[in-house]
Enzyme design. Structure first.
Site, short mmCIF file in Angstrom:
data_model
loop_
_atom_site.label_atom_id
_atom_site.label_comp_id
_atom_site.label_asym_id
_atom_site.label_seq_id
_atom_site.Cartn_x
_atom_site.Cartn_y
_atom_site.Cartn_z
N SER A 157 0.47 -69.71 -10.72
CA SER A 157 1.20 -70.38 -11.79
C SER A 157 1.12 -71.90 -11.70
O SER A 157 1.50 -72.59 -12.65
CB SER A 157 2.68 -69.96 -11.78
N LYS A 195 7.76 -74.74 -8.28
CA LYS A 195 7.64 -75.09 -9.69
C LYS A 195 7.93 -76.59 -9.89
O LYS A 195 8.47 -77.26 -9.03
CB LYS A 195 8.64 -74.28 -10.54
#
EC number: 3.4.21.88
Length: 236
Positions: A157, A195
């Site tokens: 991701s 993230k």
């Protein structure tokens, strides 16, 4: 002898890697140097590579590493006098402080860091609290010998931030973050994920760097910052 634009680009790459631990994207370079197209950035990157200042790593997103710096940057001064620095950018388009002078590229003793296990760059996995092994990292990556740890990345991701499945990320332990920083987040007390962090109006956005993944919006009380990305180690 480097041109003005080549020095500006090298300085911008060095500053961004010092701040985020990963090189900037070509779009960020284009905006920072106020160029109209990415083809100009490709030419500058190629010129720097041919002159031995940077190296492009094949088959990797954003895979640039600085091999050496010209004297003007390694001494933290501008020998060209009056030269404009490139604009530092973040996705909020807010004004950033002038990039710090680049540090000389000197050999630093390796430091052993604990590897706390695996971190998900994808769907969050269970939080990690035990040391699985230790890894040697360059001392130049760290601001001090304490309050740092490493994690193995699992998932894709964050590939557009130059972080790939199987990489080892170096994390500075801290419980706060600025918007736009890449962090280790503990979600709801039991899920850990890597993230980009943004906070607004009582919500926290955990952003992926891969369009295949959606941004997660969570109440602030559900997200605890566990540390900030400061470096990356890749094995081939």
């Amino acid at each position: 002898m480097l041109t003005k634009k080549q020095i500006q680009l090298l300085e911008f790459i060095q500053g961004r890697m010092a701040r985020d631990g990963v090189p900037p994207s070509f779009d960020e370079m284009k905006l920072a140097l106020d160029l109209r197209s990415k083809s100009g950035i490709h030419r500058l990157v190629t010129a720097l590579e041919e002159r031995g200042f940077i190296r492009r790593l094949p088959h990797r997103a954003r895979a640039l590493e600085i091999v050496r710096l010209p004297d003007a940057l390694s001494k933290g001064s501008d020998s060209r006098g009056g030269e404009m620095r490139p604009r530092a950018l973040d996705s909020d388009k807010a004004a950033q402080p002038t990039l710090p002078p680049a540090a000389p590229l000197v050999e630093a003793a390796a430091i052993e860091l604990p590897v706390m296990g695996r971190i998900a760059a994808g769907v969050p996995i269970e939080a990690i609290s035990e040391v699985s092994h230790h890894i040697a990292v360059p001392g130049s990556m760290l601001t001090s010998r304490e309050h740092h740890y490493a994690l193995e990345v699992r998932g894709d991701s964050m590939i557009e931030a130059g972080i790939n499945d199987g990489d080892v990320v170096v994390i500075r332990e801290q419980d706060f973050a600025d918007n736009g920083e890449i962090i280790v987040a503990l979600v709801d007390g039991h899920e850990a994920t890597l993230k980009r962090y943004r906070r607004k109006n009582g919500l926290v956005a955990l952003e992926a760097a891969n369009p295949a993944y959606e941004t997660r919006l969570l109440p602030e009380h559900m997200v605890r910052v566990q540390g900030r990305l400061v470096g990356l180690i890749r094995s081939y």
